[in-house]
Write an enzyme that holds these catalytic residues in place. Structure first.
Site, PDB file in Angstrom:
ATOM      1  N   GLY A 170      -6.468  13.267   9.960  1.00 21.43           N
ATOM      2  CA  GLY A 170      -5.752  13.682  11.162  1.00 21.43           C
ATOM      3  C   GLY A 170      -6.606  14.414  12.175  1.00 21.43           C
ATOM      4  N   LYS A 178       0.860  -1.188   0.000  1.00 22.75           N
ATOM      5  CA  LYS A 178       0.000   0.000   0.000  1.00 22.75           C
ATOM      6  C   LYS A 178       0.894   1.236   0.000  1.00 22.75           C
ATOM      7  CE  LYS A 178      -3.341   2.577   2.723  1.00 22.75           C
ATOM      8  NZ  LYS A 178      -3.841   2.776   4.086  1.00 22.75           N
TER       9      LYS A 178
END
Lengths: 161, 67
Positions: A161, A100
């Site tokens: 985030g 990934k």
């Protein structure tokens, strides 16, 4: 009922769920959670071995990579150079080619840097990697990734985030 | 003796020490790890052939939970 199999880069997945392995209290808890989830694939990170504690347990002692697919990822990499290094090391650890790719562009939202992401995808595909790519949800960029040889795209649903 | 930097820490090793010797010293020879030697990733088949010298930088990495 017909089996609903998801195929990515030649791997057959019974579950659509790909589970992270970070932030658990212990590897025992990680293994319990992964087993309970029914996922066939887990993301893992590449980091330095702790050389000061030789007895520290290893993730592989708890999650057998022969039974569950390890998807090495580049979480925390903010440029192509770091991401490529991480995945080349990951391939060397266990021969994994399915990876990934994440090249982050912003520390607060963890939005991807799509320019470096596309460049890195092209490099990795040339080197024989099968790349699942963390990306924005822009369909034109997604097509660009497909044209660059990405095995799958993984668009973010919202800032992280 | 030679001084190397291993995973950011200064370590003293014997002379004629190979990467495989280093893995054995840290009980990692039977673990799945990758090694970067002075910025170059070394294939497992070369661990026994690659000898360390003074001021070498070695990174040994493995998989941890994350991502």
């Amino acid at each position: 009922m017909k089996k609903d199999i998801l195929k990515i880069a030649g791997k057959s997945l019974k579950s659509r769920l790909i589970v992270g392995t970070g932030k658990y209290k212990s590897f025992t808890e990680t293994a319990k959670a992964v087993n309970a989830s029914g996922a066939d694939m887990v993301t893992v990170a590449v980091r330095r071995v702790n050389i000061t504690d030789k007895k520290k347990p290893l993730l592989m002692d708890y999650l057998n990579p022969k039974k569950i697919i390890y998807l090495p990822n580049t979480a925390g990499c903010f440029n192509s150079k770091e991401a490529l290094r991480t995945l080349r090391l990951a391939r060397e650890i266990g021969g994994w080619k399915l990876v990934k790719l994440e090249v982050l562009g912003d520390k607060k939202t963890l939005y991807p840097n799509m320019i470096e992401t596309i460049d890195s995808t092209k490099t990795l595909v040339k080197e024989g990697f099968k790349v699942m790519v963390y990306c924005t949800d822009d369909p034109l960029l997604a097509k660009k990734l497909e044209d660059s040889g990405a095995s799958a795209i993984m668009p973010l649903a919202s800032p992280i985030g | 003796m030679a001084k190397i930097q291993l995973n950011g820490k200064k370590v003293v090793i014997k002379t004629n020490f190979s990467l495989m010797d280093l893995l054995k010293k840290y009980k990692l020879s039977n673990k799945k790890v990758a090694i970067e030697h002075n910025g170059t990733i070394i294939q497992k088949s070369n661990f026994k052939k690659k000898y360390l010298k003074n001021n070498d930088k070695v990174e040994i990495v493995h998989f941890i939970g994350g991502g």
